[in-house]
Design an enzyme around this catalytic site. Structure first.
Site, mmCIF file in Angstrom:
data_model
loop_
_atom_site.group_PDB
_atom_site.id
_atom_site.type_symbol
_atom_site.label_atom_id
_atom_site.label_comp_id
_atom_site.label_asym_id
_atom_site.label_seq_id
_atom_site.Cartn_x
_atom_site.Cartn_y
_atom_site.Cartn_z
ATOM 1 N NE ARG A 26 -3.695 -2.124 2.926
ATOM 2 C CZ ARG A 26 -3.821 -3.152 3.239
ATOM 3 N NH1 ARG A 26 -2.586 -3.404 3.973
ATOM 4 N NH2 ARG A 26 -4.563 -3.616 3.398
ATOM 5 C CG HIS A 35 -4.529 1.090 -4.791
ATOM 6 N ND1 HIS A 35 -4.184 0.773 -3.021
ATOM 7 C CD2 HIS A 35 -6.004 -0.250 -4.396
ATOM 8 C CE1 HIS A 35 -4.758 0.234 -2.432
ATOM 9 N NE2 HIS A 35 -5.753 -0.159 -3.311
ATOM 10 C CG HIS A 50 -7.257 -8.087 0.973
ATOM 11 N ND1 HIS A 50 -7.110 -8.557 -0.314
ATOM 12 C CD2 HIS A 50 -6.532 -6.624 0.670
ATOM 13 C CE1 HIS A 50 -7.142 -7.906 -0.771
ATOM 14 N NE2 HIS A 50 -6.924 -6.426 -0.667
#
Length: 291
Positions: free
Chosen positions: A144, A233, A259
């Site tokens: 990220r 991203h 995730h």
């Protein structure tokens, strides 16, 4: 202090959520509280299920997007779960409420040739070594933007080709480094002579800012001849899509991306299916579809 302020303090101190996330919770809960006051329902902490359904229905009538309604109800569920845990309410009134379904928007990705063209920026340009290391790391490990900005040299194990980051929810994960990323990082560190505690990508006041990286990635994409909307991203999306396309290992991609819920990762299976469908349509003699 109100129940909402107590909850936000809990998120800030105990959950260590980012200021951006805290602002989002504050906006959503403030919107629900304002609606409750306008309807004469009293404090947000005392709302019951039918009143919250009324809120969702009113938001829908106001043509708020399903995604916005989902987000506000999600904030409510977290808030009431916290109240329930601390004995302030007897049941979670938002637990059974569902927002209208939002159409799922598939993320754009670079194809492997585009990704290769982007990351192979010249290293003889000013800051070329930094740009090459930054782009290779993004595409190699699917980090990220916030994770990359916070990265220090002690988080990188160039010998064993691993990078360790603290992701959402303060969860730590280790992700492999590709050989090209490792080589680019070696060259960048040799050039800077940085210490273990130094930021990998320094800025004027410590770490480089997310905005600086966004602008630089856009600029580099144009320089490399990619005239689509390229942002940090997009490299994470491309990383996930290319790994899944080659391996078929959804759980593995979930771990690499950090995730919490595999449903978030499953969007990349739709991307992979789109690719296969295009190949099928182009190759099968009886697959041509009339427009």
């Amino acid at each position: 202090m109100s129940a909402v302020e107590d909850f936000l303090a809990y998120l800030a101190v105990e959950r260590q959520m980012s200021p951006h996330t805290l602002d989002a919770y504050r906006r959503d809960l403030t919107a629900v509280a304002a609606w409750a006051a306008d309807k004469g329902h009293g404090d947000i902490a005392t709302l019951h299920t039918e009143q919250l359904r009324g809120f969702a229905a009113d938001e829908h009538r106001r043509q708020q997007s399903p995604k916005s309604i989902q987000r506000r109800l999600s904030a409510c569920r977290s808030f009431y779960t916290w109240l329930l845990k601390h004995g302030r309410i007897a049941a979670n009134p938002a637990a059974s409420i569902r927002a209208p379904k939002a159409p799922r928007k598939l993320p754009q990705v670079l194809d492997p040739d585009e990704a290769k063209a982007l990351v192979e920026v010249p290293t003889d340009a000013p800051l070329g070594l930094r740009d090459r290391a930054l782009l290779e790391l993004f595409y190699s490990s699917g980090l990220r933007l916030s994770e990359l900005c916070a990265l220090r040299w002690h988080d990188l194990d160039l010998e064993d080709a691993l990078v360790t980051v603290i992701g959402k929810g303060r969860k730590q994960r280790s992700v492999p480094l590709g050989s090209h990323a490792r080589n680019a990082l070696h060259e960048w560190r040799a050039f800077t002579g940085a210490t273990n505690d130094s930021h990998v990508f320094p800025g004027r006041n410590g770490a480089i800012t997310p905005r600086a990286i966004q602008l630089r990635v856009r600029q580099l994409a144009q320089q490399q001849g990619l005239f689509k909307r390229v942002h940090p991203h997009l490299l994470r999306h491309s990383f996930a899509s290319h790994i899944l396309e080659s391996s078929g290992d959804l759980r593995g991609v979930q771990e690499l991306l950090g995730h919490a819920d595999i449903a978030t990762t499953q969007i990349y299976t739709h991307l992979d299916y789109q690719h296969l469908a295009k190949v099928y349509d182009a190759a099968h003699p009886r697959a041509k579809r009339k427009k």
